[in-house]
Design a protein around this motif. Structure first.
Motif, PDB file in Angstrom:
ATOM      1  N   VAL A  62       0.720  -1.363   0.168  1.00 28.80           N
ATOM      2  CA  VAL A  62      -0.293  -0.423  -0.154  1.00 28.80           C
ATOM      3  C   VAL A  62       1.035   1.481   0.210  1.00 28.80           C
ATOM      4  O   VAL A  62       1.675   1.611   0.744  1.00 28.80           O
ATOM      5  N   SER A  63       1.018   1.824  -1.286  1.00 25.34           N
ATOM      6  CA  SER A  63       1.341   3.536  -1.258  1.00 25.34           C
ATOM      7  C   SER A  63       1.089   4.321   0.190  1.00 25.34           C
ATOM      8  O   SER A  63      -0.388   4.400   0.092  1.00 25.34           O
ATOM      9  N   PHE A  64       1.922   4.655   0.500  1.00 28.11           N
ATOM     10  CA  PHE A  64       1.441   6.111   1.312  1.00 28.11           C
ATOM     11  C   PHE A  64       1.769   7.452   0.348  1.00 28.11           C
ATOM     12  O   PHE A  64       1.327   8.339   1.263  1.00 28.11           O
ATOM     13  N   GLY A  65       1.539   7.870  -0.476  1.00 23.46           N
ATOM     14  CA  GLY A  65       1.549   8.639  -1.756  1.00 23.46           C
ATOM     15  C   GLY A  65       0.457   8.935  -1.889  1.00 23.46           C
ATOM     16  O   GLY A  65      -0.741   8.390  -1.922  1.00 23.46           O
ATOM     17  N   ALA A  66       0.356  10.026  -2.721  1.00 16.41           N
ATOM     18  CA  ALA A  66      -1.232  11.345  -2.875  1.00 16.41           C
ATOM     19  C   ALA A  66      -2.465   9.792  -3.341  1.00 16.41           C
ATOM     20  O   ALA A  66      -3.445   9.855  -3.556  1.00 16.41           O
ATOM     21  N   ALA A  67      -1.244   9.667  -4.553  1.00 20.54           N
ATOM     22  CA  ALA A  67      -2.177   9.119  -5.792  1.00 20.54           C
ATOM     23  C   ALA A  67      -3.262   7.794  -5.064  1.00 20.54           C
ATOM     24  O   ALA A  67      -4.393   7.682  -5.960  1.00 20.54           O
ATOM     25  N   SER A  68      -2.544   7.041  -3.922  1.00 21.38           N
ATOM     26  CA  SER A  68      -3.448   5.369  -3.722  1.00 21.38           C
ATOM     27  C   SER A  68      -4.229   6.318  -1.898  1.00 21.38           C
ATOM     28  O   SER A  68      -4.062   5.628  -0.861  1.00 21.38           O
ATOM     29  N   GLU A  69      -4.820   7.898  -1.666  1.00 23.18           N
ATOM     30  CA  GLU A  69      -4.884   7.850  -0.856  1.00 23.18           C
ATOM     31  C   GLU A  69      -6.122   6.700   0.064  1.00 23.18           C
ATOM     32  O   GLU A  69      -6.108   7.387   1.256  1.00 23.18           O
ATOM     33  N   GLY A  70      -6.906   6.289  -1.208  1.00 25.99           N
ATOM     34  CA  GLY A  70      -7.646   5.625  -0.483  1.00 25.99           C
ATOM     35  C   GLY A  70      -7.855   4.478   0.502  1.00 25.99           C
ATOM     36  O   GLY A  70      -8.075   4.384   1.778  1.00 25.99           O
ATOM     37  N   LYS A  71      -6.573   3.457  -0.418  1.00 28.05           N
ATOM     38  CA  LYS A  71      -5.936   2.357   0.953  1.00 28.05           C
ATOM     39  C   LYS A  71      -5.558   2.877   1.617  1.00 28.05           C
ATOM     40  O   LYS A  71      -5.486   2.461   3.092  1.00 28.05           O
ATOM     41  N   ARG A  72      -4.866   3.556   1.898  1.00 29.88           N
ATOM     42  CA  ARG A  72      -3.900   4.673   2.414  1.00 29.88           C
ATOM     43  C   ARG A  72      -4.658   4.746   4.184  1.00 29.88           C
ATOM     44  O   ARG A  72      -4.338   4.801   5.438  1.00 29.88           O
ATOM     45  N   VAL A  73      -5.680   5.886   3.855  1.00 24.94           N
ATOM     46  CA  VAL A  73      -6.712   5.690   5.292  1.00 24.94           C
ATOM     47  C   VAL A  73      -7.961   5.144   5.977  1.00 24.94           C
ATOM     48  O   VAL A  73      -7.896   4.849   6.789  1.00 24.94           O
ATOM     49  N   ASP A  74      -7.329   3.641   4.553  1.00 19.50           N
ATOM     50  CA  ASP A  74      -8.047   2.498   5.356  1.00 19.50           C
ATOM     51  C   ASP A  74      -7.163   1.751   6.051  1.00 19.50           C
ATOM     52  O   ASP A  74      -7.435   1.521   7.351  1.00 19.50           O
ATOM     53  N   LEU A  75      -5.863   2.385   6.119  1.00 21.90           N
ATOM     54  CA  LEU A  75      -4.564   1.612   7.438  1.00 21.90           C
ATOM     55  C   LEU A  75      -4.289   2.351   8.577  1.00 21.90           C
ATOM     56  O   LEU A  75      -4.182   2.616   9.717  1.00 21.90           O
ATOM     57  N   ALA A  76      -3.938   3.246   8.316  1.00 21.98           N
ATOM     58  CA  ALA A  76      -3.357   4.729   9.248  1.00 21.98           C
ATOM     59  C   ALA A  76      -4.821   5.416   9.860  1.00 21.98           C
ATOM     60  O   ALA A  76      -5.504   6.073   9.960  1.00 21.98           O
ATOM     61  N   ARG A  77      -4.189   5.048  11.117  1.00 18.33           N
ATOM     62  CA  ARG A  77      -5.123   5.690  12.327  1.00 18.33           C
ATOM     63  C   ARG A  77      -4.463   6.441  12.668  1.00 18.33           C
ATOM     64  O   ARG A  77      -5.733   7.856  12.951  1.00 18.33           O
ATOM     65  N   CYS A  78      -3.276   7.388  12.670  1.00 22.65           N
ATOM     66  CA  CYS A  78      -2.851   8.581  13.196  1.00 22.65           C
ATOM     67  C   CYS A  78      -0.827   9.096  14.122  1.00 22.65           C
ATOM     68  O   CYS A  78      -0.509   7.120  13.200  1.00 22.65           O
TER      69      CYS A  78
END
Length: 200
Positions: A62-78
């Motif tokens: 899962v990329s933490f770059g802007a292009a894959s924001e959807g998948k990132r927000v599923d994992l990033a709690r804080c």
């Protein structure tokens, strides 16, 4: 000899005092989650875990770059800043990730593609990794170039809960002050993350 009216008044006064004492105690010692207490009351952390879905397919990067924001927000709690083109900076002294996975039959590996924040006053970044509250590993980054770090996650840590909460602590996070944005703590730039079987 006290009248019945006086007895009633004394009883009412006592009840009111008990109610006030209960309210005061609730204000001093509220019944809240440990995360709420640490963030809002004790102010011992700047990372309040969000109720993210943790949706994840084992083995995906899962990329933490802007292009894959959807998948990132599923994992990033804080503990994450808004994503940039290639990845996301940590924000504060701690970051958290959540993975929703079935109980694994064997140990897992957490893979982090990262770059540390380094300067003359911060020649290294130590990263302390825990999973579901259990310490896993502390590793050290001393080069600015991107690096891939793999951490073993014993299967029994996941258990039957279906959650794997990863915490990254940054004892060497660097405070930097910018006009208009206050003080930010920089430690780690994350390009992507993955969770995979130990033999993948």
């Amino acid at each position: 000899m006290p009248s019945k009216r006086n007895h009633w008044m004394y009883g009412l006064s006592g009840a009111l005092l008990l109610i006030e004492a209960a309210i005061f105690a609730a204000a001093l010692f509220p019944s809240v989650t440990p995360e709420y207490r640490a963030y809002y009351l004790d102010r011992s952390t700047d990372c309040y875990p969000l109720p993210v879905s943790g949706a994840y397919r084992l083995g995906d990067r899962v990329s933490f770059g802007a292009a894959s924001e959807g998948k990132r927000v599923d994992l990033a709690r804080c503990g994450w800043r808004d994503p940039e083109a290639r990845g996301s900076w940590s924000d504060g002294n701690r970051s958290m990730l959540r993975f929703a996975i079935a109980p694994p039959p064997a140990d897992l590996v957490l893979q982090l593609s990262v770059q540390p924040y380094l300067d003359a006053e911060t020649p290294r970044q130590r990263i302390e990794v825990t999973a579901n509250g259990t310490p896993l590993e502390t590793f050290e980054l001393v080069e600015k170039s991107p690096a891939i770090h793999r951490i073993s996650v014993p299967s029994d840590i996941v258990g039957t809960t279906g959650w794997l909460d990863i915490t990254l602590n940054y004892p060497d996070a660097r405070p930097l002050t910018a006009a208009g944005s206050g003080t930010r703590y920089y430690a780690l730039f994350v390009l992507d993350v993955a969770l995979m079987g130990a033999v993948d």
